[in-house]
Design a protein around this motif. Structure first.
Motif, short mmCIF file in Angstrom:
data_model
loop_
_atom_site.label_atom_id
_atom_site.label_comp_id
_atom_site.label_asym_id
_atom_site.label_seq_id
_atom_site.Cartn_x
_atom_site.Cartn_y
_atom_site.Cartn_z
N ARG A 1 0.84 -1.20 0.00
CA ARG A 1 0.00 0.00 0.00
C ARG A 1 0.88 1.25 0.00
O ARG A 1 0.62 2.20 -0.74
N TYR A 2 1.90 1.22 0.84
CA TYR A 2 2.81 2.37 0.87
C TYR A 2 3.58 2.49 -0.45
O TYR A 2 3.72 3.58 -1.01
N ALA A 3 4.08 1.35 -0.92
CA ALA A 3 4.90 1.36 -2.13
C ALA A 3 4.11 1.92 -3.31
O ALA A 3 4.61 2.74 -4.08
N LEU A 4 2.86 1.49 -3.46
CA LEU A 4 2.05 1.96 -4.59
C LEU A 4 1.69 3.43 -4.44
O LEU A 4 1.68 4.18 -5.41
N THR A 5 1.39 3.85 -3.21
CA THR A 5 1.02 5.26 -2.99
C THR A 5 2.23 6.17 -3.12
O THR A 5 2.18 7.22 -3.78
N ALA A 6 3.34 5.78 -2.52
CA ALA A 6 4.53 6.64 -2.54
C ALA A 6 5.15 6.71 -3.92
O ALA A 6 5.72 7.74 -4.30
N SER A 7 5.05 5.65 -4.69
CA SER A 7 5.68 5.65 -6.01
C SER A 7 5.00 6.62 -6.97
O SER A 7 5.57 6.97 -8.00
N VAL B 1 8.86 12.17 -0.55
CA VAL B 1 8.22 11.81 0.72
C VAL B 1 9.15 12.24 1.84
O VAL B 1 10.34 12.48 1.64
N ARG B 2 8.61 12.35 3.05
CA ARG B 2 9.43 12.72 4.21
C ARG B 2 10.25 11.52 4.67
O ARG B 2 9.86 10.36 4.49
N ILE B 3 11.39 11.82 5.27
CA ILE B 3 12.26 10.75 5.75
C ILE B 3 11.59 9.93 6.84
O ILE B 3 11.79 8.71 6.93
N ASP B 4 10.76 10.57 7.67
CA ASP B 4 10.09 9.78 8.71
C ASP B 4 9.11 8.77 8.10
O ASP B 4 8.91 7.68 8.65
N GLU B 5 8.51 9.10 6.95
CA GLU B 5 7.66 8.13 6.26
C GLU B 5 8.48 6.95 5.75
O GLU B 5 8.06 5.79 5.83
N GLU B 6 9.65 7.28 5.20
CA GLU B 6 10.52 6.21 4.72
C GLU B 6 10.99 5.31 5.87
O GLU B 6 11.07 4.09 5.72
N LEU B 7 11.28 5.91 7.02
CA LEU B 7 11.71 5.11 8.18
C LEU B 7 10.59 4.19 8.65
O LEU B 7 10.84 3.03 9.01
N ALA B 8 9.36 4.70 8.68
CA ALA B 8 8.24 3.85 9.09
C ALA B 8 8.08 2.68 8.12
O ALA B 8 7.82 1.54 8.54
N PHE B 9 8.26 2.96 6.84
CA PHE B 9 8.17 1.89 5.85
C PHE B 9 9.28 0.86 6.05
O PHE B 9 9.06 -0.35 5.97
N VAL B 10 10.49 1.35 6.32
CA VAL B 10 11.63 0.44 6.54
C VAL B 10 11.39 -0.42 7.78
O VAL B 10 11.71 -1.63 7.79
N ARG B 11 10.84 0.16 8.83
CA ARG B 11 10.56 -0.64 10.03
C ARG B 11 9.54 -1.74 9.73
O ARG B 11 9.68 -2.88 10.19
N ASP B 12 8.51 -1.41 8.95
CA ASP B 12 7.55 -2.44 8.57
C ASP B 12 8.21 -3.51 7.71
O ASP B 12 7.93 -4.71 7.85
N TYR B 13 9.09 -3.08 6.83
CA TYR B 13 9.80 -4.04 5.99
C TYR B 13 10.68 -4.96 6.83
O TYR B 13 10.74 -6.18 6.61
N LEU B 14 11.37 -4.38 7.83
CA LEU B 14 12.22 -5.20 8.71
C LEU B 14 11.37 -6.15 9.55
O LEU B 14 11.80 -7.29 9.81
N LEU C 1 15.17 4.15 1.04
CA LEU C 1 15.90 3.41 2.07
C LEU C 1 15.73 1.90 1.94
O LEU C 1 16.66 1.15 2.25
N GLN C 2 14.56 1.46 1.50
CA GLN C 2 14.31 0.01 1.48
C GLN C 2 15.30 -0.75 0.61
O GLN C 2 15.81 -1.81 1.03
N PRO C 3 15.64 -0.30 -0.61
CA PRO C 3 16.64 -1.03 -1.38
C PRO C 3 17.99 -1.11 -0.69
O PRO C 3 18.71 -2.10 -0.83
#
Length: 389
Positions: free
Chosen positions: A226-232, A237-250, A282-284
């Protein structure tokens, strides 16, 4: 095309002629004031309009001369290409026009004195013209030539500059379109790449016959997608959004690696979180670190993510240990290549991505220009909440 040019020429010529007459009329009006003042001192009761009419008649030929000069130089700008051509044109034009102007002036003096107009009378009048009158006519002719050349040269330069600016705008617009297409192509590569690797993690859980963990993984994958499709669909995007996504990915990867996955995140507070960056940045990098670490051995990992400010830059550093016995890396290196290309498109020379080995660890460092990120944040601030929603 020919018909259009022919029909457009007379109105333009008439406009130039009207402008020349207007300018010369204003000059004559100022000169007539001097003549009228002289008449007043001599006790003459002649009105001002007579002085204006005398001045206007004396300069009528110069009005036509000015108009013709402008038309010639406008149609043949090559005559103004350099000083030599301008000087040649000056000599030729003044040599041809000055005798005609002197003859016209002699004709007007006969007319003003109410003398009989004939060739002998005109010749006698020419012989009586003194040197000062010759100099005056020469000065008017030269001044007119210089003024018209200056105006036409300025118009040619302005036209050239405007044409160059249009070419620059067209070039920049084309370059922007090409960069946008490249960015879209990179996004098209990145999203399937992320999806492929996330599905691999779910597959590993299914093979382990852990249904509960597999269902949890599918739920987390849904949130990530959901994040990937919306953010793409956004440029920033803000770095805090990217960090939240990375935490979910981890968290999703932790279902696969379990306690082996150890992560430490530093600097995830303060103003740096409000800076913007390209989405899915950040995810890659995290995925690449996992491939260098946990996918190469069976022991425990140690992933460290640090964010900090360094002068006018935001520094994102990711590092993981390099095992002594290294298995072949199953990845294709697409994540780092895509990330580097996206940074180049988004920042140009104002961002960088470097990797190196240091003290038995593999280090990936991204440097982003903070000012560019803040500007992007201001532009996209109205949609900052879309991803979170």
């Amino acid at each position: 095309m020919t018909a259009t040019t022919t029909s457009a020429t007379p109105p333009r010529y008439l406009t130039v002629l009207a402008t020349c007459v207007l300018v010369w009329t204003l000059i004559c009006a100022m000169g007539a004031l001097s003549s009228y003042a002289d008449w007043q001192r001599d006790g003459s009761d002649r009105p001002y309009w007579q002085a204006l009419w005398v001045w206007w008649l004396e300069h009528a030929l110069l009005m036509l001369y000015t108009c013709q000069l402008y038309v010639v130089f406008s149609r043949r700008p090559a005559l103004l290409a350099n000083g030599r051509r301008i000087a040649s044109a000056y000599v030729a034009i003044v040599t041809c026009f000055l005798p005609v102007q002197i003859l016209y002036s002699a004709f007007l003096r006969l007319l003003h004195r109410h003398e009989a107009i004939s060739l002998p009378a005109l010749w006698q009048r020419l012989l009586r013209i003194d040197r000062f009158d010759w100099f005056t006519e020469f000065a008017w002719t030269s001044f007119t030539f210089i003024a018209v050349v200056a105006i036409c040269t300025w118009r040619v330069q302005r036209s050239t500059e405007q044409r160059w600016q249009r070419l620059q705008v067209d070039h920049l617009r084309l370059q922007l379109d090409l960069e946008h297409q490249r960015l879209q192509a990179l996004r098209g590569q990145l999203e399937p790449h992320f999806l492929f690797n996330a599905l691999n993690a779910i597959t590993a859980l299914v093979r382990s016959d852990d249904k509960r963990m597999a269902l949890t993984g599918i739920s987390r994958l849904s949130a990530l997608l959901r994040y990937a499709l919306t953010a793409s669909a956004r440029d920033w995007v803000r770095i805090d959004e990217e960090l939240a996504f990375v935490r979910d990915y981890l968290d999703l990867q932790r279902l696969r690696y379990g306690a082996r996955l150890q992560v430490r995140i530093d600097g995830d507070t303060g103003p740096v979180l409000a800076v913007c960056c390209p989405p899915l940045l950040l995810q890659p990098l995290v995925e690449n670190a996992l491939r260098h670490d946990l996918d190469r051995h069976e022991g425990q990992g140690d992933l460290r993510l640090t964010l900090r400010r360094d002068g006018g830059e935001v520094v994102i550093r990711l590092c993981n240990p390099l095992p002594a016995q290294r298995a072949a890396n199953p990845g294709l290196g697409l994540g780092l290549r895509s990330t580097r290309a996206r940074l180049q498109l988004a920042y140009g020379e104002r961002a960088s991505l470097r990797t190196w080995e240091e003290g038995g660890r593999f280090v990936t460092e991204v440097r982003l220009d903070e000012e560019a990120g803040e500007e992007a944040g201001e532009e996209s601030g109205g949609t900052a909440g879309e991803v979170a929603a």
